[in-house]
Each structure stands twice: as structure tokens, then as C-alpha cells.
Design an enzyme around this catalytic site. Structure first.
Site, short mmCIF file in Angstrom:
data_model
loop_
_atom_site.label_atom_id
_atom_site.label_comp_id
_atom_site.label_asym_id
_atom_site.label_seq_id
_atom_site.Cartn_x
_atom_site.Cartn_y
_atom_site.Cartn_z
N LYS A 28 78.53 85.59 15.43
CA LYS A 28 78.86 84.47 16.33
C LYS A 28 78.88 83.16 15.54
CE LYS A 28 77.80 82.38 20.80
NZ LYS A 28 79.23 82.31 21.16
N HIS A 40 72.14 86.01 19.68
CA HIS A 40 73.44 86.70 19.58
C HIS A 40 73.58 87.40 18.23
CE1 HIS A 40 74.53 84.04 22.96
NE2 HIS A 40 75.42 84.97 23.25
N1 LIG Z 1 82.82 83.58 28.22
C1 LIG Z 1 82.27 84.77 27.93
O1 LIG Z 1 81.79 85.53 28.83
C2 LIG Z 1 82.26 85.22 26.50
C3 LIG Z 1 82.80 84.42 25.56
N2 LIG Z 1 82.89 84.85 24.27
C4 LIG Z 1 83.60 83.95 23.36
O2 LIG Z 1 84.85 84.56 23.04
C5 LIG Z 1 85.27 84.12 21.76
C6 LIG Z 1 85.66 85.32 20.90
O3 LIG Z 1 84.53 86.10 20.63
P1 LIG Z 1 84.67 87.48 19.82
O4 LIG Z 1 85.66 88.35 20.48
O5 LIG Z 1 83.29 87.96 19.60
O6 LIG Z 1 85.28 86.95 18.44
P2 LIG Z 1 86.15 87.77 17.34
O7 LIG Z 1 86.00 86.99 16.08
O8 LIG Z 1 85.80 89.21 17.36
O9 LIG Z 1 87.65 87.65 17.86
C7 LIG Z 1 88.33 86.43 17.85
C8 LIG Z 1 89.81 86.69 18.07
O10 LIG Z 1 90.48 85.44 18.14
C9 LIG Z 1 91.53 85.44 17.21
N3 LIG Z 1 91.75 84.08 16.71
C10 LIG Z 1 90.89 83.32 16.02
N4 LIG Z 1 91.44 82.12 15.71
C11 LIG Z 1 92.70 82.16 16.21
C12 LIG Z 1 93.77 81.24 16.20
N5 LIG Z 1 93.66 80.03 15.62
N6 LIG Z 1 94.92 81.60 16.79
C13 LIG Z 1 95.04 82.80 17.40
N7 LIG Z 1 94.06 83.73 17.43
C14 LIG Z 1 92.88 83.40 16.84
C15 LIG Z 1 91.10 86.38 16.10
O11 LIG Z 1 92.22 86.80 15.36
P3 LIG Z 1 92.07 87.25 13.79
O12 LIG Z 1 91.37 88.57 13.84
O13 LIG Z 1 93.48 87.32 13.35
O14 LIG Z 1 91.26 86.16 13.14
C16 LIG Z 1 90.47 87.49 16.94
O15 LIG Z 1 91.46 88.31 17.48
C17 LIG Z 1 84.13 83.28 21.21
O16 LIG Z 1 84.37 81.91 21.48
C18 LIG Z 1 82.93 83.74 22.03
O17 LIG Z 1 81.90 82.80 22.13
C19 LIG Z 1 82.42 86.06 23.88
C20 LIG Z 1 81.86 86.90 24.79
C21 LIG Z 1 81.71 86.54 26.18
O1 LIG Z 2 80.08 85.08 21.19
C1 LIG Z 2 79.56 85.88 21.98
O2 LIG Z 2 79.36 87.06 21.69
C2 LIG Z 2 79.19 85.38 23.32
N1 LIG Z 2 79.54 84.18 23.64
C3 LIG Z 2 79.35 83.53 24.88
C4 LIG Z 2 78.53 82.27 24.69
O3 LIG Z 2 78.77 81.54 23.72
O4 LIG Z 2 77.68 81.99 25.53
C5 LIG Z 2 78.85 84.44 25.97
C6 LIG Z 2 78.02 85.60 25.53
O5 LIG Z 2 76.68 85.24 25.47
C7 LIG Z 2 78.50 86.28 24.27
#
Ligand SMILES: NC(=O)C1=CN([C@@H]2O[C@H](COP(=O)(O)OP(=O)(O)OC[C@H]3O[C@@H](n4cnc5c(N)ncnc54)[C@H](OP(=O)(O)O)[C@@H]3O)[C@@H](O)[C@H]2O)C=CC1
Ligand SMILES: O=C(O)C1=N[C@H](C(=O)O)C[C@H](O)C1
Length: 267
Positions: free
Chosen positions: A158, A154
Site C-alpha cells: 500500500k 495494511h
Molecule cells: N475504497 C475501497 O474500498 C478500497 C480502495 N482501495 C484503493 O484502490 C487503489 C488500488 O489498490 P490496489 O488494487 O491494491 O493497487 P494495485 O497497485 O494492485 O493496482 C493499481 C492499478 O491501477 C493501475 N494504475 C496505476 N496508475 C495508473 C495510471 N496513472 N493510469 C492508469 N492506471 C493506473 C495499475 O496499473 P499498472 O499495473 O499498469 O501499474 C493497476 O492496474 C488504492 O488507491 C487503494 O487504496 C483498495 C481497496 C479497497
Molecule cells: O489499499 C488498500 O488495500 C486499501 N485501501 C483502502 C484505504 O486506503 O482505506 C481501503 C482498504 O482498507 C484497503
């Protein structure tokens, strides 16, 4: 029209979700929520996401009401737990993609699913949802002397490791083998001065650059190796899957659902 509220709307996935909602003919953006402390609060969404509805702005997550059909959360575990409480208080279904949950946080999610319908998936792509099925077939059919390893790669930002997807793949394999995942998972070999056990699922992790998400399950023995690999090249893949799940979830009874339920792949 399914009215969707997005938490963590300024994040990488939040912005992809806004684009996916805009691309869907059956959904509309009901709210793009950020933390009250966020510099993006009340700012035009178009500053970060050109596909956003004209004139739309980011709102504070505390302002969430009960007018939305489905909420989507891709944030961090602590944030997700607060958002889950809001969903339960407003009786709004929720799609959750946040990874890195510990046992207690997963339990809180399961408890909440008795009050509202929830889809939880550690990967919302069609390919990985199918891969969870394929690794179970391989694990059940291949001989016991096959060594099993999981690799994931990743982007540098991450924060959780191994990825939620890697763990989901490992748990699916353990289930097919009749193993207790926590007993067989090997996250670190640096202190292990012995040969690999055949009841062991090894994990390895790479963090670099802008890799969206890659996962390989290895089934290896003397003279041959089967590799099942999934590569995501755009976050829109996960976001579109989550929006599809939100639409599917809208009128479902309370309960905890998976992406396999959404795609009709549940065995
Ligand atoms: N299930 C799936 O298919 C996928 C899952 N993911 C997961 O999604 C999650 C987010 O990934 P990603 O978008 O890359 O991360 P980012 O760091 O880009 O975004 C995280 C977001 O969450 C907010 N946030 C963090 N902590 C808090 C809190 N305590 N309260 C409220 N808001 C909060 C951040 O706000 P701020 O900017 O203010 O900190 C930001 O808007 C991860 O857990 C990742 O593993 C990602 C891709 C695919
Ligand atoms: O954090 C990410 O970017 C992603 N998180 C998910 C995971 O933890 O598996 C899914 C995806 O691979 C991207």
C-alpha cells in the site's frame, strides 16, 4: 443487466472486481481496462483471474466507448483523474474507490459529479460504512476528556498513508465534535515534545505482509478505553460493495454519492 467497465483491471482490486462482477446475477463484465503500456494488454484475463468470462481479454483504457453502464476505478489518483475525464466525455456513471486524493484531486471529482453520477467511498465494506456512523455516536456522546486515536494496518504494497479509511474515520469524528479535521489531525508525534491535547486525533500506521485492511478507533480516558475495530479479510468484500454501488448508481441523477447513500444509512 448492468454492463460494467473496470479500470486498473490487472491490479489487486481490479482482479477482485472482475470476480465480484462474475458473482453478481445483475451485472456483466463490459470491459477490463489496463494501460496501453501494460504487458497484460490483449492477454487472456484468465491468466490472472480464473473466474473471468471464457475467452475475455484485457483492453486498452483508451478504447473505452459509451456502451458501458457504469465504470469502476480503483487505481492511483493520477490515473483516476484521466479515467474521470473519460467518464464525463462518455456520460457514464462512475464508482471510485481510489484513495490518497489531495484537495485539488478531490475537487476535480466533485466538479465531475455535476456532469455524471459518482459514488466515491474510501472503503466499500458494509462494516466500515456502519463504523463511520458508530464513531460519530461515540464522539458525540462520550465526554470531552476522551483521547481519540486511530490505528490502521495494511499490506506492504500500500502506497498511501494514513489509509483513506483512517482519514474518513477521523473526518467523521471531527465532524461530530465540530472540529476542523486538518487542525486536529496529528500524523507524526516525533517532533512534538508535549502531552496529547484533548482536541487532537492521532494517526498511526502499520505496513506488513498481506494484511487486507484493519482499522481501530480508540476513545480512551483514565481507567477505561473503548475500541471500535473493523478487520477486512478479503478484497472481495470491497469489490462486492463497489459492484453493489455500481448497480445502485446506474439510473441515478448526476451528483456525488457515498456508500452510506447506497446502503440507505445516510442520516
Ligand atoms: N475504497 C475501497 O474500498 C478500497 C480502495 N482501495 C484503493 O484502490 C487503489 C488500488 O489498490 P490496489 O488494487 O491494491 O493497487 P494495485 O497497485 O494492485 O493496482 C493499481 C492499478 O491501477 C493501475 N494504475 C496505476 N496508475 C495508473 C495510471 N496513472 N493510469 C492508469 N492506471 C493506473 C495499475 O496499473 P499498472 O499495473 O499498469 O501499474 C493497476 O492496474 C488504492 O488507491 C487503494 O487504496 C483498495 C481497496 C479497497
Ligand atoms: O489499499 C488498500 O488495500 C486499501 N485501501 C483502502 C484505504 O486506503 O482505506 C481501503 C482498504 O482498507 C484497503
Amino acid at each position: 443487466m448492468t454492463k460494467i467497465g473496470i479500470f486498473g483491471a490487472n491490479g489487486r482490486m481490479g482482479l477482485a472486481l472482475i470476480e465480484a462482477v462474475q458473482q453478481s446475477q445483475h451485472c456483466q463484465l463490459g470491459g477490463a481496462f489496463v494501460r496501453a503500456s501494460s504487458p497484460h494488454l490483449a492477454q487472456p484475463i484468465a491468466n490472472l483471474q480464473p473466474q473471468a468470462p471464457a475467452g475475455s481479454t484485457f483492453s486498452a483504457e483508451q478504447q473505452l466507448g459509451d456502451e458501458l453502464d457504469v465504470l469502476i476505478d480503483f487505481t492511483l489518483p493520477e490515473g483516476m483523474l484521466g479515467h474521470l475525464k473519460q467518464a464525463v466525455a462518455n456520460k457514464t456513471p462512475m464508482v471510485i474507490g481510489t484513495t490518497g486524493l489531495n484537495t485539488e484531486q478531490m475537487q476535480a471529482l466533485e466538479d465531475a459529479s455535476r456532469s455524471v453520477p459518482i459514488v466515491f467511498a474510501r472503503n466499500f465494506s458494509v462494516g466500515v460504512t456502519l463504523m463511520l456512523d458508530l464513531v460519530q455516536t461515540a464522539a458525540a456522546k462520550l465526554a470531552d476528556e476522551m483521547d481519540i486515536e486511530i490505528f490502521e494496518a495494511h499490506h506492504r504494497n500500500k502506497v498511501d498513508a494514513p489509509s483513506g479509511t483512517a482519514l474518513a474515520i477521523g473526518e467523521a469524528i471531527a465532524e461530530a465534535k465540530g472540529w476542523d479535521h486538518e487542525q486536529v489531525a496529528r500524523y507524526d508525534r516525533t517532533q512534538v515534545h508535549e502531552a496529547k491535547s484533548q482536541q487532537e486525533i492521532g494517526y498511526s500506521v502499520l505496513r506488513a505482509g498481506d494484511i487486507v485492511g484493519e482499522h481501530t478507533a480508540y476513545f480512551a480516558t483514565m481507567g477505561e478505553r473503548l475500541e471500535l475495530t473493523h478487520k477486512a479479510t478479503s478484497r472481495l468484500t470491497f469489490a462486492s460493495g463497489a459492484v453493489r454501488a455500481a448497480q445502485w448508481l446506474k439510473d441515478k441523477p448526476n451528483g456525488l454519492y457515498s456508500m452510506q447513500d447506497v446502503l440507505g444509512l445516510k442520516k
